[in-house]
Design an enzyme around this catalytic site. Structure first.
Site, PDB file in Angstrom:
ATOM      1  N   GLU A   1       6.565  29.763  66.949  1.00 46.47           N
ATOM      2  CA  GLU A   1       7.926  30.102  66.543  1.00 46.47           C
ATOM      3  C   GLU A   1       8.285  31.545  66.888  1.00 46.47           C
ATOM      4  OE1 GLU A   1      10.466  28.406  65.218  1.00 46.47           O
ATOM      5  OE2 GLU A   1       9.391  26.513  65.310  1.00 46.47           O
TER       6      GLU A   1
ATOM      7  N   LYS B   1       9.968  35.621  62.355  1.00 49.00           N
ATOM      8  CA  LYS B   1      10.239  34.198  62.156  1.00 49.00           C
ATOM      9  C   LYS B   1       9.068  33.551  61.416  1.00 49.00           C
ATOM     10  CE  LYS B   1      12.584  31.469  64.591  1.00 49.00           C
ATOM     11  NZ  LYS B   1      13.056  30.491  65.577  1.00 49.00           N
TER      12      LYS B   1
ATOM     13  N   GLU C   1      20.028  24.692  72.447  1.00 48.88           N
ATOM     14  CA  GLU C   1      18.709  25.331  72.395  1.00 48.88           C
ATOM     15  C   GLU C   1      17.721  24.499  73.202  1.00 48.88           C
ATOM     16  OE1 GLU C   1      16.904  26.120  68.609  1.00 48.88           O
ATOM     17  OE2 GLU C   1      18.698  27.015  67.753  1.00 48.88           O
TER      18      GLU C   1
ATOM     19  N   GLU D   1      10.371  36.926  68.362  1.00 51.00           N
ATOM     20  CA  GLU D   1      10.870  37.425  67.074  1.00 51.00           C
ATOM     21  C   GLU D   1       9.727  37.447  66.053  1.00 51.00           C
ATOM     22  OE1 GLU D   1      14.941  35.726  66.114  1.00 51.00           O
ATOM     23  OE2 GLU D   1      14.379  34.477  67.832  1.00 51.00           O
TER      24      GLU D   1
END
Length: 395
Positions: free
Chosen positions: A334, A328, A271, A325
């Site tokens: 985030e 999240k 990541e 997203e």
């Protein structure tokens, strides 16, 4: 006449065997660039559309954080290389029972492999150094039981087992050569590394220059974090110069591994990324910075070179992530790491094209035709050849 028939039979057997071999040959990571496909959102495109998106972008390596069957079905016969995940919540059961691991592999691997090109299983994510310390003690057992299950089905040479670590497992990571593992994780990390060394798995690192910069903006040059022109840093102990932070983070992991006796273990970045939007206290989370980081990351990986400490180990990385997203938890950043927005359009331009509604149906049709497995294409070719040869032999 007989010689022609024999020749045709030989060719048919050869190509079928070759096609089968091609479809089963594993490489846990093809090339240098991959992407994480997180799905903590209620407004993102379907898995079929994601396949179209990724193939149009020519991104072959993909990681997911579970083994969702809708994703595994969508990835069938697409040529995409997939790493699936055992969620942290499953680790206790996976550690406690070999039968549980066996059932999991049957249900989530055997039911789809090899049509879905599953190349790896990530057992847990950022477990060591994480908040649930009970999981630290069950991680190795879970990893071993998943590996045993794969071994039972003779898949250990085809599917790699790993787990990803955050930088929380490190101590003294600056300068890179001084990095060691935190004392509180050593008793769990050492046997895990010993097992991974035995089965030839890499060390998987989640490394975010964004987070390091956000934690110390007064003392870190943002250009250093963004792969921009900068004086960089000089590691006096190793006598090495670093012109970007990601290389330094990777070499810190290599230093910790070497210090623990695992000098030959490869590090893969599972990541990395940069948020395009954040809260008021996340000033670096901007579209401009996210574009700069991800554009320069692609250029860095395309060079297919190593790091200052390991120049022969080509850097490989999965960017985080496909989409923003919206479900999240945590800071605004985030929810804004995606290269693409929820509607499939690009978040910013780094050379990829988003989904276009006017072309979606035609692209999806192209996927269905072109996405067939290599061996399936050869079957069509062989059938055509057989027909022509039979007609020829009858004349």
């Amino acid at each position: 006449m007989k010689s022609l028939r024999f020749f045709y039979l030989f060719l048919r057997v050869f190509f079928i065997v070759y096609a089968m071999n091609e479809s089963l040959t594993v490489q846990a990571f093809t090339g240098t660039y991959g992407i994480n496909y997180g799905r903590l959102a209620d407004n993102i495109p379907s898995p079929d559309e994601v396949v179209t998106l990724l193939r149009a972008a020519k991104i072959k390596n993909v990681r997911i954080y579970d083994a969702d069957h809708s994703v595994l079905k969508a990835f069938r016969n697409t040529g995409l290389e997939l790493v699936i995940g055992v969620p942290n919540g499953n680790l206790r059961d996976m550690n406690a029972s070999e039968d549980h691991a066996l059932s999991w592999v049957k249900e989530n691997v055997l039911s789809f492999f090899p049509d879905t090109h599953i190349r790896g299983i990530a057992v847990g994510n950022e477990v060591l150094g994480g908040g649930d310390q009970e999981l630290w003690g069950v991680l190795l057992g879970a990893v071993k039981n998943v590996y045993k299950a794969l071994d039972k089905f003779h898949l250990t040479d085809l599917i790699q087992v790993s787990t990803a670590h955050s930088q929380a497992v490190f101590a003294n990571s600056y300068p890179p050569s001084s990095c060691i593992f935190n004392q509180n994780v050593v008793q769990y990390m050492k046997p895990l590394l010993e097992f991974f060394s035995q089965i030839h798995s890499p060390y998987c690192l989640n490394a975010y220059p964004f987070l390091d910069y956000m934690g110390n903006p007064e003392n870190i040059d943002i250009n250093y974090a963004l792969f921009q022109k900068t004086p960089g840093i000089y590691d006096e102990q190793a006598k090495l110069h670093y012109d970007n932070m990601l290389d330094a983070q990777i070499d810190a992991a290599y230093a910790a591994l070497e210090n623990s006796g695992f000098k030959k273990m490869e590090v893969i970045v599972t990541e990395t990324g940069w948020a395009s939007r954040g809260d008021e206290n996340e000033a670096a989370a901007t579209t401009a910075n996210a574009r700069t980081f991800n554009y320069n990351l692609r250029k860095r990986l395309a060079k297919k070179k190593g790091t200052p400490l390991r120049p022969k180990n080509v850097v490989k990385a999965y960017v985080f992530a496909v989409f923003n997203e919206n479900q999240k938890p945590g800071a605004t950043s985030e929810r804004n790491f995606g290269l693409f927005k929820a509607d499939g359009s690009i978040s910013y331009d780094i050379g990829f094209k988003g989904l276009k509604s006017s072309a979606t149906s035609s692209i999806l049709s192209w996927k269905k035709i072109q996405g067939q497995d290599w061996s399936a294409s050869y079957s069509l070719v062989l059938t055509a050849c057989a027909t022509v040869l039979l007609l020829f032999l009858r004349t």
